[in-house]
Each structure stands twice: as structure tokens, then as C-alpha cells.
Design an enzyme around this catalytic site. Structure first.
Site, PDB file in Angstrom:
ATOM      1  N   LYS A 108      57.080  27.149  -5.033  1.00 16.67           N
ATOM      2  CA  LYS A 108      55.965  27.195  -5.981  1.00 16.67           C
ATOM      3  C   LYS A 108      56.255  26.296  -7.186  1.00 16.67           C
ATOM      4  O   LYS A 108      55.418  25.502  -7.592  1.00 16.67           O
ATOM      5  CB  LYS A 108      55.779  28.648  -6.432  1.00 16.67           C
ATOM      6  N   LYS A 120      64.191  35.503  -8.306  1.00 15.04           N
ATOM      7  CA  LYS A 120      63.390  36.732  -8.350  1.00 15.04           C
ATOM      8  C   LYS A 120      64.328  37.904  -8.572  1.00 15.04           C
ATOM      9  O   LYS A 120      65.519  37.831  -8.270  1.00 15.04           O
ATOM     10  CB  LYS A 120      62.635  36.922  -7.027  1.00 15.04           C
ATOM     11  N   THR A 204      47.792  34.085 -14.059  1.00 14.36           N
ATOM     12  CA  THR A 204      47.811  34.078 -12.586  1.00 14.36           C
ATOM     13  C   THR A 204      46.377  34.056 -12.063  1.00 14.36           C
ATOM     14  O   THR A 204      46.032  33.273 -11.167  1.00 14.36           O
ATOM     15  CB  THR A 204      48.571  35.314 -12.065  1.00 14.36           C
ATOM     16  N   ASN A 235      47.129  43.442 -12.718  1.00 15.91           N
ATOM     17  CA  ASN A 235      47.049  42.297 -13.625  1.00 15.91           C
ATOM     18  C   ASN A 235      46.322  41.125 -12.967  1.00 15.91           C
ATOM     19  O   ASN A 235      45.344  40.601 -13.507  1.00 15.91           O
ATOM     20  CB  ASN A 235      48.484  41.905 -14.035  1.00 15.91           C
ATOM     21  N   SER A 372      54.161  30.656 -17.732  1.00 17.72           N
ATOM     22  CA  SER A 372      55.532  31.065 -18.093  1.00 17.72           C
ATOM     23  C   SER A 372      56.330  29.847 -18.537  1.00 17.72           C
ATOM     24  O   SER A 372      57.108  29.903 -19.496  1.00 17.72           O
ATOM     25  CB  SER A 372      56.229  31.719 -16.894  1.00 17.72           C
TER      26      SER A 372
HETATM   27  P1  NAD Z   1      50.264  44.917 -10.783  1.00 17.05           P
HETATM   28  O1  NAD Z   1      51.380  45.859 -10.753  1.00 17.05           O
HETATM   29  O2  NAD Z   1      49.604  44.628 -12.087  1.00 17.05           O
HETATM   30  O3  NAD Z   1      49.128  45.341  -9.749  1.00 17.05           O
HETATM   31  C1  NAD Z   1      49.384  45.631  -8.419  1.00 17.05           C
HETATM   32  C2  NAD Z   1      48.128  46.244  -7.832  1.00 17.05           C
HETATM   33  O4  NAD Z   1      48.310  46.446  -6.436  1.00 17.05           O
HETATM   34  C3  NAD Z   1      47.781  47.607  -8.420  1.00 17.05           C
HETATM   35  O5  NAD Z   1      46.381  47.709  -8.566  1.00 17.05           O
HETATM   36  C4  NAD Z   1      48.246  48.585  -7.354  1.00 17.05           C
HETATM   37  O6  NAD Z   1      47.542  49.803  -7.376  1.00 17.05           O
HETATM   38  C5  NAD Z   1      47.918  47.773  -6.112  1.00 17.05           C
HETATM   39  N1  NAD Z   1      48.650  48.204  -4.928  1.00 17.05           N
HETATM   40  C6  NAD Z   1      49.936  48.608  -4.826  1.00 17.05           C
HETATM   41  N2  NAD Z   1      50.217  48.965  -3.566  1.00 17.05           N
HETATM   42  C7  NAD Z   1      49.078  48.756  -2.862  1.00 17.05           C
HETATM   43  C8  NAD Z   1      48.716  48.925  -1.509  1.00 17.05           C
HETATM   44  N3  NAD Z   1      49.595  49.391  -0.630  1.00 17.05           N
HETATM   45  N4  NAD Z   1      47.452  48.616  -1.136  1.00 17.05           N
HETATM   46  C9  NAD Z   1      46.564  48.160  -2.040  1.00 17.05           C
HETATM   47  N5  NAD Z   1      46.839  47.983  -3.323  1.00 17.05           N
HETATM   48  C10 NAD Z   1      48.080  48.272  -3.736  1.00 17.05           C
HETATM   49  O7  NAD Z   1      50.832  43.562 -10.124  1.00 17.05           O
HETATM   50  P2  NAD Z   1      50.306  42.088 -10.281  1.00 17.05           P
HETATM   51  O8  NAD Z   1      51.085  41.434 -11.349  1.00 17.05           O
HETATM   52  O9  NAD Z   1      48.818  42.077 -10.324  1.00 17.05           O
HETATM   53  O10 NAD Z   1      50.802  41.452  -8.900  1.00 17.05           O
HETATM   54  C11 NAD Z   1      50.050  41.538  -7.708  1.00 17.05           C
HETATM   55  C12 NAD Z   1      50.543  40.491  -6.736  1.00 17.05           C
HETATM   56  O11 NAD Z   1      50.421  39.198  -7.364  1.00 17.05           O
HETATM   57  C13 NAD Z   1      52.006  40.614  -6.321  1.00 17.05           C
HETATM   58  O12 NAD Z   1      52.171  40.187  -4.995  1.00 17.05           O
HETATM   59  C14 NAD Z   1      52.712  39.654  -7.244  1.00 17.05           C
HETATM   60  O13 NAD Z   1      53.949  39.198  -6.713  1.00 17.05           O
HETATM   61  C15 NAD Z   1      51.683  38.563  -7.302  1.00 17.05           C
HETATM   62  N6  NAD Z   1      51.846  37.695  -8.458  1.00 17.05           N
HETATM   63  C16 NAD Z   1      51.737  38.192  -9.726  1.00 17.05           C
HETATM   64  C17 NAD Z   1      51.929  37.321 -10.789  1.00 17.05           C
HETATM   65  C18 NAD Z   1      51.794  37.789 -12.216  1.00 17.05           C
HETATM   66  O14 NAD Z   1      51.920  36.955 -13.111  1.00 17.05           O
HETATM   67  N7  NAD Z   1      51.498  39.031 -12.475  1.00 17.05           N
HETATM   68  C19 NAD Z   1      52.225  35.958 -10.576  1.00 17.05           C
HETATM   69  C20 NAD Z   1      52.295  35.508  -9.268  1.00 17.05           C
HETATM   70  C21 NAD Z   1      52.106  36.372  -8.217  1.00 17.05           C
END
Ligand code: NAD
Length: 445
Positions: A108, A120, A204, A235, A372
Site C-alpha cells: 500500500k 502492523k 480512509t 470509522n 498518516s
Molecule cells: P472500526 O473498529 O472503527 O469499525 C469496524 C466495524 O466493523 C464496526 O462497525 C464493527 O461493528 C464491524 N464489525 C466487526 N466485526 C464484524 C463482522 N464480523 N461482521 C460485520 N461487521 C463487523 O474499524 P475501522 O477503522 O473502520 O476499520 C475497518 C476496516 O478498514 C478494517 O479492515 C481496517 O483494517 C480497515 N482500514 C481502516 C483504516 C483506518 O484508518 N481506520 C485504514 C485502512 C484500512
């Protein structure tokens, strides 16, 4: 710098007998290698994580008892710059998962041309079971355990699943206490008042939005005639839902870990979000001022959401959601991977055969690490940018690299995921070669 525990890696991406996530995800690299001309030495280096650290974190609980949690930090590669990657708190966190996430971060950062390698971290914990002070002690304990393995020019942390800006603030503070001077740049995604960047919390989703806006018009898609289902309302997922709804897309389904809701007429996303924030629950609500009422909707499971007849499907929760077992059920025409690794390698093949276009995680969700990077730059300069400046730079970066990736896919007539890996791989290969390979030494002789 001290590498306290360096676990020799036993998994390479060529070992097809492995059933681990890492063995599966690294097959994508193998596919891309067919199209690049980088040295054998560079390829060999990219087969292994540079360093993996496993730690145990003793935490005093509020009732006086002691619990010990497992934590990890993996620096996959740092040829292009210090390691960079989030920290995940989840009951299923394992070394295998963290290695895979660090692998994705490497590609990435190279794909987005950020001067970072890939890393990570994670802790095996259900944070929902911990009080706020237990969570703080765990976060500080994690930093104590990995402090010799990270640093402003070594490896930089950020939020991921179930971690947020408050936790990033504790982590930066703990690291600074250990080092006895302020080290803002060791963690990104911090609260604004202690060196966070404008726009990091929405980065994101904003980045994913620009990627969608770059690609969907190529298929004559207009927002008003495009239905969207989003798995994961955290998020990334909830912010993207809001941006898309504002742009005119019809968001018909969203879900979280408890399940989802479906309303073919479209959901009022700001109201759903408000309800989720205040009640920790997803409901199709409509809110006016502080008054919210529940409107008609169907309750669905996460599996049902993935199989909805929509134009765009956005997995924004966890990896391995679309697999060989359910890929055939997917009816969406486009998948934008906001989560890391939501589509398995086997599912990719099934989706491709069905004509579903999958836009890969390493491009779609790269807005987070891009801002970031902006935060790290601002911390180092001590000169802070406005939200407009951050968002403008983010948009330029996302659109530029999305267009370059598209050009590679068109040129080679390949899928966009492989094109994204090729784009990142070329930059990684150049950097590895520049540091000296067999070819370099042969020429000298
Ligand atoms: P978060 O913790 O804010 O949200 C995660 C969401 O997923 C929550 O709504 C939770 O209830 C839901 N969830 C958890 N288990 C689940 C399941 N089994 N089925 C359906 N929903 C489920 O996390 P985030 O930061 O939004 O990250 C979400 C994804 O995006 C992850 O894969 C993360 O690696 C990726 N990501 C996040 C960022 C970032 O900056 N936050 C950057 C790149 C990638």
C-alpha cells in the site's frame, strides 16, 4: 535500536501447503511477479517479514486481578522508509494476521509512493469487555513491551479495528515517557490537540470515495442510479456511507458486528449514524434535531448483506468475508475493499469469472495511511495544515495513483488488483535494487 525478539519466519508466499492467511495473501504477489522485471534478490527479500515481535502484556484489572494479553508487532519491510501500520485490538488477532496486514501495508505504501515500509501490530483482546482505565493500562503496557522495536524513524503506529485517536494519544504519551522527550511522530491518528492531523479521522473513507469517483464513471455509473451496501459501520464504513449518501448514492444496507439493516428505498445515513453512536445499535432511523423515529426496514445478517442485489458492495469490517463458500452468491457488479483482505484469493477467481470488478484494499483504503504520512510530516516540521490543504493533497494522491493503476490494468489487460501489486512492486523493486543486489555487485566486479 534493539530487536528484542526476532522470530524467524517460516512462511513464504511460494509454500502452497500452508493454510495460513499469510500464505494465501502472498499468492497475490506471486501473480504480479509474472509482469515485473525486478531482480531475483529483491523478490527473495520480499518473501519474508523483516522482523516479527511477540510479547505478553500483563495488565492490572480494576478488580485487582492480573490478566496477561498477547501482543504483536511485525515490520514487513523498511526499504522505502520506516515501517508504518496500525494497531488492531480484536479477540482473533494472531501473528499470522498481523504478518498479513504488515504485508499489505508494504504494498500500500509503495503503491501510494509514501516514503514508508509496511508494518502492523495487534493485541488479542475484546476491548468491549475492558473498562476505559483497563484499556489505557493495556495500551500503555503494549507500548512498554514494543518500545525498542518502534520509533519515529523506525516504525510508526496508527489506529485500526477497535483502536481510535484516544488510544493513539495514550500510546504516544507512553512512548514519550519512556524516551524522556516528546515523540509525536511515533504514532499517527492522534487527537488534534497533541499533534494529530486535520482530516485523519475521515481519511480512509475520503480516500475510498475518491477512488470510487475515479473508477465508477469509467463504467458509466452515476451516483443517483447506484445502490450501495456497506458491511462494517465503524470509522471507515460509516464515514464512507455518509460521503456517498451526500454525493447522491443510494445506501440501501449497512451492518456492524451485530448484524445489518436493509431498506430498498435508501437509508438516511446521518440519522443511522447518530442512532448508532448514541445507542450502540444499527436501526433505520430518521432523526430531526434530537428526535429520532425508527422507519421501516428489514433486519439482515452479514451474510445476507454480502449477497444483496446492489450495484456496489463495500466490505469495511474484517478480512475473509467473501470466500469460496459465498462468492458465487455475490450479486454486486463492483466491490470496493475498504477493509483489509475481505476477499480471499479463491473468492477472487470466482468473482472474476462472474464479471464482478474488485477494487483492491491496498488502493481503496490507502487514504488512511496517506493522511498518516501527512501527520508525520507535520509533526516533524511543527507546521500544521488546514483541513482544505490535507483534503486537497489527499485527493491528488488518491486520484493520481488510481489512474496509474488503471493504466497498468488496461495496458496489460489484467485485473485491477494485480495491476495495483505491479505498481507497488515496481517501486519496491527499484528501492531494493538501489540498496545493492547481486546484479550491482556483478557489475562492479
Ligand atoms: P472500526 O473498529 O472503527 O469499525 C469496524 C466495524 O466493523 C464496526 O462497525 C464493527 O461493528 C464491524 N464489525 C466487526 N466485526 C464484524 C463482522 N464480523 N461482521 C460485520 N461487521 C463487523 O474499524 P475501522 O477503522 O473502520 O476499520 C475497518 C476496516 O478498514 C478494517 O479492515 C481496517 O483494517 C480497515 N482500514 C481502516 C483504516 C483506518 O484508518 N481506520 C485504514 C485502512 C484500512
Amino acid at each position: 535500536m534493539v530487536n528484542t525478539i526476532s522470530v524467524p519466519n517460516t512462511q513464504t508466499f511460494v509454500d502452497k501447503n500452508q493454510t495460513s492467511l499469510f500464505a494465501s495473501v502472498s499468492q497475490r504477489l506471486e501473480k504480479a511477479l509474472k509482469y515485473v522485471a525486478i531482480s531475483e534478490d529483491a523478490i527473495a527479500r520480499l518473501r519474508y517479514p523483516k522482523a516479527s515481535l511477540s510479547v505478553s502484556i500483563p495488565v492490572r484489572m480494576d478488580d485487582g486481578s492480573l490478566r496477561v494479553f498477547s501482543g504483536y508487532r511485525v515490520r514487513y519491510d523498511d526499504t522505502r522508509g520506516p515501517g508504518k501500520g496500525g494497531v488492531r485490538y480484536h479477540p482473533k488477532v494472531s501473528l499470522d494476521e498481523v504478518q498479513s496486514l504488515a504485508f499489505w501495508m508494504t504494498f500500500k505504501c509503495a503503491l501510494l509512493d509514501l516514503p514508508f515500509g509496511g508494518a502492523k501490530g495487534g493485541v488479542t483482546v475484546n476491548p468491549k469487555e475492558l473498562s476505559k482505565s483497563e484499556l489505557e493500562r493495556l495500551s500503555r503496557g503494549y507500548i512498554d513491551a514494543i518500545a525498542d522495536f518502534i520509533g519515529v524513524d523506525v516504525d510508526i503506529l496508527a489506529p485500526d479495528v477497535y483502536t481510535n485517536s484516544t488510544i493513539m494519544g495514550w500510546m504516544m504519551d507512553e512512548y514519550s515517557t519512556i524516551k524522556r522527550h516528546l515523540c509525536r511522530g511515533v504514532v499517527t491518528g492522534k487527537p488534534l490537540t497533541i499533534g494529530g492531523s486535520q482530516g485523519r479521522d475521515t481519511a480512509t473513507a475520503t480516500g475510498a470515495f475518491h477512488v470510487m469517483q475515479t473508477f465508477l464513471p469509467k463504467f458509466d455509473r452515476v451516483p443517483e442510479e447506484t445502490t450501495v451496501a456497506i458491511q462494517g459501520f465503524g470509522n471507515a464504513g460509516a464515514t464512507l456511507a455518509e460521503l456517498l449518501a451526500k454525493a447522491g448514492y443510494k445506501i440501501v444496507a449497512v451492518s456492524d458486528s451485530q448484524g445489518g439493516i436493509y431498506a430498498p428505498q435508501g437509508l438516511d445515513i446521518p440519522s443511522v449514524r447518530e442512532h448508532k453512536n448514541s445507542r450502540r445499535q444499527i436501526k433505520a432511523v430518521y432523526c430531526q434535531d434530537s428526535v429520532c423515529s425508527i422507519v421501516e426496514h428489514q433486519t439482515i445478517t452479514n451474510q445476507e448483506l454480502l449477497a444483496l442485489d446492489v450495484d456496489v458492495l463495500i466490505p469495511a469490517a474484517l478480512e475473509n468475508q467473501i470466500t469460496a463458500a459465498n462468492a458465487a452468491d455475490v450479486k454486486a457488479k463492483f466491490i470496493f475493499e475498504v477493509a483489509n483482505g475481505p476477499v480471499t484469493t479463491e473468492a477472487d477467481r470466482i468473482l472474476q469469472a462472474k464479471g464482478v470488478r474488485v477494487f483492491p484494499d491496498i488502493l481503496v483504503n490507502a487514504g488512511g495511511v496517506t493522511v498518516s504520512y501527512f501527520e508525520w510530516v507535520q509533526n516533524r516540521n511543527g507546521w500544521y495544515w488546514t483541513l482544505e490543504e490535507v483534503n486537497q493533497r489527499l485527493q491528488t494522491k488518491m486520484e493520481t495513483e488510481a489512474k496509474k493503476t488503471w493504466a497498468i490494468a488496461q495496458d496489460l489487460q489484467i485485473d485491477i488488483r494485480t495491476a495495483a501489486y505491479i505498481h507497488g512492486l515496481n517501486r519496491l523493486g527499484e528501492a531494493l535494487d538501489a540498496k545493492g543486489t547481486k546484479d550491482y555487485f556483478s557489475i562492479r566486479e
